[in-house]
Design a protein around this motif. Sequence first.
Motif, PDB file in Angstrom:
ATOM      1  N   TYR A  58       0.812  -1.215   0.000  1.00 53.28           N
ATOM      2  CA  TYR A  58       0.000   0.000   0.000  1.00 53.28           C
ATOM      3  C   TYR A  58       0.848   1.268   0.000  1.00 53.28           C
ATOM      4  O   TYR A  58       0.402   2.327  -0.433  1.00 53.28           O
ATOM      5  N   PHE A  59       2.079   1.159   0.478  1.00 53.00           N
ATOM      6  CA  PHE A  59       3.013   2.281   0.342  1.00 53.00           C
ATOM      7  C   PHE A  59       3.246   2.591  -1.137  1.00 53.00           C
ATOM      8  O   PHE A  59       3.227   3.758  -1.552  1.00 53.00           O
ATOM      9  N   PHE A  60       3.422   1.549  -1.934  1.00 54.32           N
ATOM     10  CA  PHE A  60       3.617   1.755  -3.376  1.00 54.32           C
ATOM     11  C   PHE A  60       2.327   2.219  -4.048  1.00 54.32           C
ATOM     12  O   PHE A  60       2.359   3.010  -4.994  1.00 54.32           O
ATOM     13  N   ILE A  61       1.175   1.742  -3.554  1.00 58.80           N
ATOM     14  CA  ILE A  61      -0.095   2.189  -4.122  1.00 58.80           C
ATOM     15  C   ILE A  61      -0.315   3.673  -3.845  1.00 58.80           C
ATOM     16  O   ILE A  61      -0.844   4.395  -4.695  1.00 58.80           O
ATOM     17  N   ILE A  62       0.102   4.153  -2.665  1.00 61.30           N
ATOM     18  CA  ILE A  62       0.028   5.591  -2.370  1.00 61.30           C
ATOM     19  C   ILE A  62       0.822   6.379  -3.401  1.00 61.30           C
ATOM     20  O   ILE A  62       0.348   7.373  -3.964  1.00 61.30           O
ATOM     21  N   ASN A  63       2.040   5.938  -3.657  1.00 56.49           N
ATOM     22  CA  ASN A  63       2.891   6.631  -4.626  1.00 56.49           C
ATOM     23  C   ASN A  63       2.334   6.528  -6.040  1.00 56.49           C
ATOM     24  O   ASN A  63       2.387   7.491  -6.813  1.00 56.49           O
ATOM     25  N   LEU A  64       1.774   5.369  -6.370  1.00 55.56           N
ATOM     26  CA  LEU A  64       1.173   5.192  -7.692  1.00 55.56           C
ATOM     27  C   LEU A  64      -0.023   6.129  -7.860  1.00 55.56           C
ATOM     28  O   LEU A  64      -0.187   6.757  -8.915  1.00 55.56           O
ATOM     29  N   SER A  65      -0.838   6.255  -6.824  1.00 52.34           N
ATOM     30  CA  SER A  65      -1.994   7.157  -6.872  1.00 52.34           C
ATOM     31  C   SER A  65      -1.549   8.604  -7.005  1.00 52.34           C
ATOM     32  O   SER A  65      -2.153   9.389  -7.746  1.00 52.34           O
ATOM     33  N   LEU A  66      -0.488   8.970  -6.285  1.00 50.25           N
ATOM     34  CA  LEU A  66       0.042  10.334  -6.374  1.00 50.25           C
ATOM     35  C   LEU A  66       0.542  10.637  -7.777  1.00 50.25           C
ATOM     36  O   LEU A  66       0.281  11.713  -8.341  1.00 50.25           O
ATOM     37  N   VAL A  67       1.239   9.677  -8.361  1.00 49.01           N
ATOM     38  CA  VAL A  67       1.775   9.841  -9.710  1.00 49.01           C
ATOM     39  C   VAL A  67       0.649   9.905 -10.743  1.00 49.01           C
ATOM     40  O   VAL A  67       0.679  10.736 -11.667  1.00 49.01           O
ATOM     41  N   ASP A  68      -0.360   9.050 -10.595  1.00 44.72           N
ATOM     42  CA  ASP A  68      -1.506   9.078 -11.505  1.00 44.72           C
ATOM     43  C   ASP A  68      -2.225  10.428 -11.452  1.00 44.72           C
ATOM     44  O   ASP A  68      -2.611  10.976 -12.484  1.00 44.72           O
ATOM     45  N   PHE A  69      -2.397  10.945 -10.252  1.00 43.38           N
ATOM     46  CA  PHE A  69      -3.003  12.265 -10.087  1.00 43.38           C
ATOM     47  C   PHE A  69      -2.136  13.334 -10.750  1.00 43.38           C
ATOM     48  O   PHE A  69      -2.640  14.239 -11.422  1.00 43.38           O
ATOM     49  N   GLY A  70      -0.812  13.205 -10.608  1.00 42.95           N
ATOM     50  CA  GLY A  70       0.112  14.196 -11.156  1.00 42.95           C
ATOM     51  C   GLY A  70       0.100  14.247 -12.668  1.00 42.95           C
ATOM     52  O   GLY A  70      -0.062  15.313 -13.257  1.00 42.95           O
ATOM     53  N   GLY A 110       6.259   3.964 -14.404  1.00 45.52           N
ATOM     54  CA  GLY A 110       6.877   2.761 -14.953  1.00 45.52           C
ATOM     55  C   GLY A 110       7.805   2.095 -13.957  1.00 45.52           C
ATOM     56  O   GLY A 110       7.782   0.861 -13.788  1.00 45.52           O
ATOM     57  N   PHE A 111       8.622   2.896 -13.273  1.00 49.62           N
ATOM     58  CA  PHE A 111       9.552   2.335 -12.285  1.00 49.62           C
ATOM     59  C   PHE A 111       8.813   1.847 -11.035  1.00 49.62           C
ATOM     60  O   PHE A 111       9.229   0.862 -10.409  1.00 49.62           O
ATOM     61  N   LEU A 112       7.734   2.527 -10.665  1.00 51.18           N
ATOM     62  CA  LEU A 112       6.939   2.069  -9.523  1.00 51.18           C
ATOM     63  C   LEU A 112       6.294   0.719  -9.812  1.00 51.18           C
ATOM     64  O   LEU A 112       6.202  -0.145  -8.930  1.00 51.18           O
ATOM     65  N   LEU A 113       5.841   0.521 -11.054  1.00 48.31           N
ATOM     66  CA  LEU A 113       5.264  -0.772 -11.429  1.00 48.31           C
ATOM     67  C   LEU A 113       6.298  -1.888 -11.284  1.00 48.31           C
ATOM     68  O   LEU A 113       5.976  -3.005 -10.862  1.00 48.31           O
ATOM     69  N   ALA A 114       7.553  -1.578 -11.624  1.00 47.90           N
ATOM     70  CA  ALA A 114       8.629  -2.559 -11.450  1.00 47.90           C
ATOM     71  C   ALA A 114       8.873  -2.833  -9.966  1.00 47.90           C
ATOM     72  O   ALA A 114       9.069  -3.985  -9.556  1.00 47.90           O
ATOM     73  N   SER A 115       8.846  -1.775  -9.156  1.00 47.82           N
ATOM     74  CA  SER A 115       9.034  -1.934  -7.708  1.00 47.82           C
ATOM     75  C   SER A 115       7.916  -2.764  -7.099  1.00 47.82           C
ATOM     76  O   SER A 115       8.147  -3.597  -6.211  1.00 47.82           O
ATOM     77  N   MET A 116       6.690  -2.552  -7.585  1.00 45.28           N
ATOM     78  CA  MET A 116       5.554  -3.319  -7.086  1.00 45.28           C
ATOM     79  C   MET A 116       5.662  -4.789  -7.479  1.00 45.28           C
ATOM     80  O   MET A 116       5.245  -5.676  -6.723  1.00 45.28           O
ATOM     81  N   THR A 136      11.049  -0.788   5.704  1.00 42.65           N
ATOM     82  CA  THR A 136      10.743   0.606   5.363  1.00 42.65           C
ATOM     83  C   THR A 136      11.846   1.268   4.551  1.00 42.65           C
ATOM     84  O   THR A 136      11.573   1.968   3.565  1.00 42.65           O
ATOM     85  N   SER A 137      13.094   1.039   4.930  1.00 47.89           N
ATOM     86  CA  SER A 137      14.208   1.684   4.225  1.00 47.89           C
ATOM     87  C   SER A 137      14.304   1.205   2.781  1.00 47.89           C
ATOM     88  O   SER A 137      14.614   1.982   1.869  1.00 47.89           O
ATOM     89  N   VAL A 138      14.024  -0.074   2.536  1.00 44.12           N
ATOM     90  CA  VAL A 138      14.073  -0.621   1.176  1.00 44.12           C
ATOM     91  C   VAL A 138      12.964  -0.006   0.327  1.00 44.12           C
ATOM     92  O   VAL A 138      13.190   0.423  -0.813  1.00 44.12           O
ATOM     93  N   CYS A 139      11.756   0.068   0.880  1.00 45.48           N
ATOM     94  CA  CYS A 139      10.627   0.669   0.156  1.00 45.48           C
ATOM     95  C   CYS A 139      10.898   2.126  -0.176  1.00 45.48           C
ATOM     96  O   CYS A 139      10.607   2.586  -1.289  1.00 45.48           O
ATOM     97  N   ALA A 140      11.468   2.850   0.795  1.00 44.25           N
ATOM     98  CA  ALA A 140      11.770   4.267   0.588  1.00 44.25           C
ATOM     99  C   ALA A 140      12.807   4.449  -0.516  1.00 44.25           C
ATOM    100  O   ALA A 140      12.672   5.327  -1.374  1.00 44.25           O
ATOM    101  N   ARG A 141      13.826   3.596  -0.535  1.00 47.40           N
ATOM    102  CA  ARG A 141      14.860   3.690  -1.574  1.00 47.40           C
ATOM    103  C   ARG A 141      14.285   3.399  -2.952  1.00 47.40           C
ATOM    104  O   ARG A 141      14.627   4.071  -3.935  1.00 47.40           O
ATOM    105  N   LEU A 142      13.420   2.389  -3.035  1.00 47.15           N
ATOM    106  CA  LEU A 142      12.806   2.054  -4.321  1.00 47.15           C
ATOM    107  C   LEU A 142      11.939   3.212  -4.819  1.00 47.15           C
ATOM    108  O   LEU A 142      11.971   3.552  -6.012  1.00 47.15           O
TER     109      LEU A 142
END
Length: 312
Positions: A58-70, A110-116, A136-142
């Motif tokens: 869900y951390f990645f989904i938050i970022n994906l949603s932010l990017v989609d909105f952007g 595109g890179f977030l989809l790879a991270s997911m 957490t640190s790994v997710c943040a780096r990705l």
Amino acid sequence: MENGTEVMDFILVGLTNAPELQIPLFIVFTLIYLISVFGNLGMITLILLDSRLHTPMYFFIINLSLVDFGYSSAVTPKVMAGFLRGDKVISYNACATQIFFFAAFASVEGFLLASMAYDRHAAVCEPLHYTTTMKTSVCARLAIGSYICGFVNASIHVGGTFSLSLCKSNVIHHFFCDIPAVMALSCSDKHVREVVLILISSFNVFFALLVIFLSYFFIFITVLKMHSAKGYQKALSTCASHLSAVSIFYGTIIFMYLQPSSNHSMDTDKVASVFYAMVIPMLNPIVYSLRNKEVKSAFKKVWGKAKFSLGF
């Protein structure tokens, strides 16, 4: 026009010049944009409010949603204004800004989809080590790496596009400033820049696709070894949604950008652009989240609290 610096404004041709379609298209695009905005921002809010959703996925989904909105917001409001007011003029700087943010957010996605995909690999193939693998640190780096790569990619694309001499016309045969449509206005030799841009885009796309392919290859091997029907079904369900989004997103990107601008049909590009610039950001919250039982449960919980606080 002798060079790009003398171009003060561009004229966007838009989707269609038919007067009878302007208002219907405005209504359709407004509905799509509103669903996208409320869907993505609502998903971000829901995940932040429910502690049960504070997991790597869900951390990645938050970022994906932010990017989609952007990247939807970088394009859609200007298109809506064109339908409503007939305002199809965009300044040189506004055009460059639109390309930058659209390219940046699309690249980040595109890179977030790879991270997911890597996250799903860790969840399915190494469930016992999942919390340590995806800490957490790994997710943040990705996530940070995805944003850095995306914005660097956009900077290179904008620099390469707007360093060309634009002397054919200032009429962009598109409904927003897109790289192939702007490069088509150049009368200078753009072969070298096209090759560079295609190589960079190809590397980004195929690197991300390689990560996705390898992740799902190992997931597939793990699923074949499963003896539990429930675990098998859950793994396939998780993969199906993500793979659908990956196919739609990367299929469109490859079609749009991994070919020289001379090979582009602008009318075909417009139809494809509507899909990935507006429809995909609207669909992603549904594909990733609204079909998810955890999200539905969280929504009911938040909705119940809201009704109680309002006295309903």
